[in-house]
Write a protein that holds these residues in place. Structure first.
Motif, PDB file in Angstrom:
ATOM      1  N   ILE A   1       0.851  -1.192   0.000  1.00 38.42           N
ATOM      2  CA  ILE A   1       0.000   0.000   0.000  1.00 38.42           C
ATOM      3  C   ILE A   1       0.883   1.238   0.000  1.00 38.42           C
ATOM      4  CG2 ILE A   1      -1.743   1.302   1.273  1.00 38.42           C
ATOM      5  CD1 ILE A   1      -2.692  -1.462   2.356  1.00 38.42           C
ATOM      6  N   GLU A   2       0.690   2.080  -1.005  1.00 40.72           N
ATOM      7  CA  GLU A   2       1.476   3.306  -1.143  1.00 40.72           C
ATOM      8  C   GLU A   2       0.729   4.536  -0.645  1.00 40.72           C
ATOM      9  OE1 GLU A   2       2.391   3.252  -5.314  1.00 40.72           O
ATOM     10  OE2 GLU A   2       3.547   1.407  -5.121  1.00 40.72           O
ATOM     11  N   ASP A   3      -0.595   4.478  -0.658  1.00 41.37           N
ATOM     12  CA  ASP A   3      -1.377   5.641  -0.247  1.00 41.37           C
ATOM     13  C   ASP A   3      -2.787   5.203   0.107  1.00 41.37           C
ATOM     14  OD1 ASP A   3      -1.853   8.309   0.299  1.00 41.37           O
ATOM     15  OD2 ASP A   3      -1.584   8.995  -1.762  1.00 41.37           O
ATOM     16  N   VAL A   4      -3.394   5.926   1.045  1.00 37.02           N
ATOM     17  CA  VAL A   4      -4.794   5.721   1.406  1.00 37.02           C
ATOM     18  C   VAL A   4      -5.439   7.093   1.438  1.00 37.02           C
ATOM     19  CG1 VAL A   4      -6.425   4.875   3.138  1.00 37.02           C
ATOM     20  CG2 VAL A   4      -4.221   3.721   2.841  1.00 37.02           C
ATOM     21  N   LEU A   5      -6.536   7.228   0.709  1.00 39.46           N
ATOM     22  CA  LEU A   5      -7.236   8.508   0.649  1.00 39.46           C
ATOM     23  C   LEU A   5      -8.689   8.343   1.060  1.00 39.46           C
ATOM     24  CD1 LEU A   5      -6.014   9.649  -2.870  1.00 39.46           C
ATOM     25  CD2 LEU A   5      -5.207  10.510  -0.684  1.00 39.46           C
ATOM     26  N   SER A   6      -9.206   9.330   1.759  1.00 39.07           N
ATOM     27  CA  SER A   6     -10.626   9.380   2.048  1.00 39.07           C
ATOM     28  C   SER A   6     -11.343   9.884   0.797  1.00 39.07           C
ATOM     29  CB  SER A   6     -10.892  10.330   3.212  1.00 39.07           C
ATOM     30  OG  SER A   6     -12.281  10.528   3.352  1.00 39.07           O
ATOM     31  N   LEU A   7     -12.492   9.310   0.494  1.00 33.99           N
ATOM     32  CA  LEU A   7     -13.269   9.759  -0.658  1.00 33.99           C
ATOM     33  C   LEU A   7     -14.404  10.699  -0.259  1.00 33.99           C
ATOM     34  CD1 LEU A   7     -13.377   6.558  -2.851  1.00 33.99           C
ATOM     35  CD2 LEU A   7     -11.831   8.502  -2.985  1.00 33.99           C
ATOM     36  N   THR A   8     -14.387  11.151   0.981  1.00 36.54           N
ATOM     37  CA  THR A   8     -15.334  12.164   1.417  1.00 36.54           C
ATOM     38  C   THR A   8     -15.011  13.442   0.667  1.00 36.54           C
ATOM     39  OG1 THR A   8     -15.415  11.115   3.580  1.00 36.54           O
ATOM     40  CG2 THR A   8     -16.185  13.392   3.457  1.00 36.54           C
ATOM     41  N   PRO A   9     -15.921  14.154   0.135  1.00 34.56           N
ATOM     42  CA  PRO A   9     -17.374  14.099   0.296  1.00 34.56           C
ATOM     43  C   PRO A   9     -18.078  13.250  -0.759  1.00 34.56           C
ATOM     44  CG  PRO A   9     -16.838  16.085  -0.896  1.00 34.56           C
ATOM     45  CD  PRO A   9     -15.530  15.370  -0.605  1.00 34.56           C
ATOM     46  N   PHE A  10     -17.335  12.598  -1.646  1.00 36.11           N
ATOM     47  CA  PHE A  10     -17.967  11.795  -2.701  1.00 36.11           C
ATOM     48  C   PHE A  10     -18.657  10.564  -2.130  1.00 36.11           C
ATOM     49  CE2 PHE A  10     -14.221  13.880  -4.551  1.00 36.11           C
ATOM     50  CZ  PHE A  10     -14.861  14.700  -5.466  1.00 36.11           C
ATOM     51  N   ASP A  11     -17.978   9.833  -1.266  1.00 33.67           N
ATOM     52  CA  ASP A  11     -18.512   8.628  -0.646  1.00 33.67           C
ATOM     53  C   ASP A  11     -18.117   8.611   0.827  1.00 33.67           C
ATOM     54  OD1 ASP A  11     -19.752   7.125  -2.816  1.00 33.67           O
ATOM     55  OD2 ASP A  11     -17.739   6.904  -3.634  1.00 33.67           O
ATOM     56  N   GLU A  12     -19.090   8.792   1.697  1.00 34.33           N
ATOM     57  CA  GLU A  12     -18.817   8.766   3.137  1.00 34.33           C
ATOM     58  C   GLU A  12     -18.336   7.375   3.554  1.00 34.33           C
ATOM     59  OE1 GLU A  12     -18.964  11.386   5.262  1.00 34.33           O
ATOM     60  OE2 GLU A  12     -19.511  12.653   3.565  1.00 34.33           O
ATOM     61  N   ASP A  13     -17.409   7.328   4.495  1.00 38.80           N
ATOM     62  CA  ASP A  13     -16.872   6.077   5.045  1.00 38.80           C
ATOM     63  C   ASP A  13     -16.152   5.202   4.019  1.00 38.80           C
ATOM     64  OD1 ASP A  13     -17.866   6.668   7.598  1.00 38.80           O
ATOM     65  OD2 ASP A  13     -19.806   5.764   7.122  1.00 38.80           O
ATOM     66  N   HIS A  14     -15.776   5.759   2.882  1.00 41.12           N
ATOM     67  CA  HIS A  14     -15.032   4.998   1.882  1.00 41.12           C
ATOM     68  C   HIS A  14     -13.591   5.489   1.834  1.00 41.12           C
ATOM     69  CE1 HIS A  14     -19.041   3.915   0.560  1.00 41.12           C
ATOM     70  NE2 HIS A  14     -18.520   3.027  -0.265  1.00 41.12           N
ATOM     71  N   LYS A  15     -12.689   4.535   1.680  1.00 39.52           N
ATOM     72  CA  LYS A  15     -11.264   4.848   1.541  1.00 39.52           C
ATOM     73  C   LYS A  15     -10.768   4.231   0.240  1.00 39.52           C
ATOM     74  CE  LYS A  15     -10.303   6.344   5.858  1.00 39.52           C
ATOM     75  NZ  LYS A  15     -11.379   7.189   6.240  1.00 39.52           N
ATOM     76  N   LEU A  16      -9.831   4.919  -0.377  1.00 37.57           N
ATOM     77  CA  LEU A  16      -9.177   4.420  -1.579  1.00 37.57           C
ATOM     78  C   LEU A  16      -7.770   3.974  -1.199  1.00 37.57           C
ATOM     79  CD1 LEU A  16      -8.743   4.014  -4.624  1.00 37.57           C
ATOM     80  CD2 LEU A  16      -8.204   6.458  -4.780  1.00 37.57           C
ATOM     81  N   PHE A  17      -7.504   2.691  -1.380  1.00 38.67           N
ATOM     82  CA  PHE A  17      -6.185   2.112  -1.116  1.00 38.67           C
ATOM     83  C   PHE A  17      -5.484   1.934  -2.462  1.00 38.67           C
ATOM     84  CE2 PHE A  17      -8.849   1.029   2.387  1.00 38.67           C
ATOM     85  CZ  PHE A  17      -8.026   0.970   3.498  1.00 38.67           C
ATOM     86  N   MET A  18      -4.269   2.437  -2.571  1.00 40.71           N
ATOM     87  CA  MET A  18      -3.520   2.378  -3.828  1.00 40.71           C
ATOM     88  C   MET A  18      -2.156   1.782  -3.592  1.00 40.71           C
ATOM     89  SD  MET A  18      -4.366   6.169  -5.292  1.00 40.71           S
ATOM     90  CE  MET A  18      -3.998   7.006  -3.755  1.00 40.71           C
ATOM     91  N   GLY A  19      -1.661   1.058  -4.585  1.00 43.50           N
ATOM     92  CA  GLY A  19      -0.318   0.507  -4.455  1.00 43.50           C
ATOM     93  C   GLY A  19       0.001  -0.472  -5.564  1.00 43.50           C
ATOM     94  N   THR A  20       0.909  -1.392  -5.253  1.00 34.53           N
ATOM     95  CA  THR A  20       1.331  -2.394  -6.233  1.00 34.53           C
ATOM     96  C   THR A  20       1.230  -3.793  -5.624  1.00 34.53           C
ATOM     97  OG1 THR A  20       3.629  -2.117  -5.543  1.00 34.53           O
ATOM     98  CG2 THR A  20       2.921  -0.884  -7.488  1.00 34.53           C
ATOM     99  N   ILE A  21       1.070  -4.760  -6.494  1.00 39.47           N
ATOM    100  CA  ILE A  21       1.051  -6.170  -6.092  1.00 39.47           C
ATOM    101  C   ILE A  21       2.502  -6.629  -5.985  1.00 39.47           C
ATOM    102  CG2 ILE A  21       0.280  -8.489  -6.713  1.00 39.47           C
ATOM    103  CD1 ILE A  21      -2.006  -6.423  -6.136  1.00 39.47           C
TER     104      ILE A  21
END
Length: 159
Positions: A137-157
């Motif tokens: 995991i390289e980054d985690v972002l909150s998607l508020t105000p687009f989606d409450e309680d949602h997080k975007l996890f980004m990275g590489t396998i």
């Protein structure tokens, strides 16, 4: 759309890329345009609406796979390429297991992932992705105000 709006610079999609979308329908047309004729987009979702089939029927670089993503062995013959990017929208630990099953089946080393997870326990989700499903995991972002309680996890396998 929230992924693209939130952090487009982290979403390195190029012409020729092979992309798998799990549980995501929006933006299939846009991704098809981005990867162009030498790329490919696999869209895996159970119960795909007929309108999606009609909208994408003319596109030679999209495969709509109307299957339960928890069972990639059911559609592995339809996926002709290892993928460069996996984009998933999941709700819970079962969704993470589904994501992991597809990672094991269709990714290659250094495949990029973008996973939107609805969960109040960010650390638990990080641990699940990292410890069980080969994710760096390289980054985690909150998607508020687009989606409450949602997080975007980004990275590489890392497998």
């Amino acid at each position: 759309a929230a992924i693209i709006t939130t952090k487009m610079s982290k979403l390195p999609l190029l012409a020729g890329n092979k992309i798998m979308m799990i549980g995501v329908l929006q933006d299939t047309v846009h991704l098809s345009d981005i990867v162009q004729k030498h790329g490919f987009v696999y869209c895996v979702k159970s119960g795909l609406p007929l309108s999606m089939h009609k909208n994408l029927a003319k596109r030679s670089n999209v495969a709509l796979i109307d299957e339960d993503s928890r069972y990639p062995e059911r559609y592995k013959k339809e996926v002709k390429y290892q993928v460069d990017t996996i984009i998933a929208d999941i709700d819970d630990t079962n969704g993470i297991d589904s994501f992991g099953a597809n990672v094991r089946q269709f990714s290659k080393p250094h495949t990029r992932f973008f996973v939107v997870i609805r969960s109040s326990d960010e650390q638990k989700m990080k641990d699940e992705l990292t410890n069980r499903h080969y994710c760096n995991i390289e980054d985690v972002l909150s998607l508020t105000p687009f989606d409450e309680d949602h997080k975007l996890f980004m990275g590489t396998i890392t497998k």
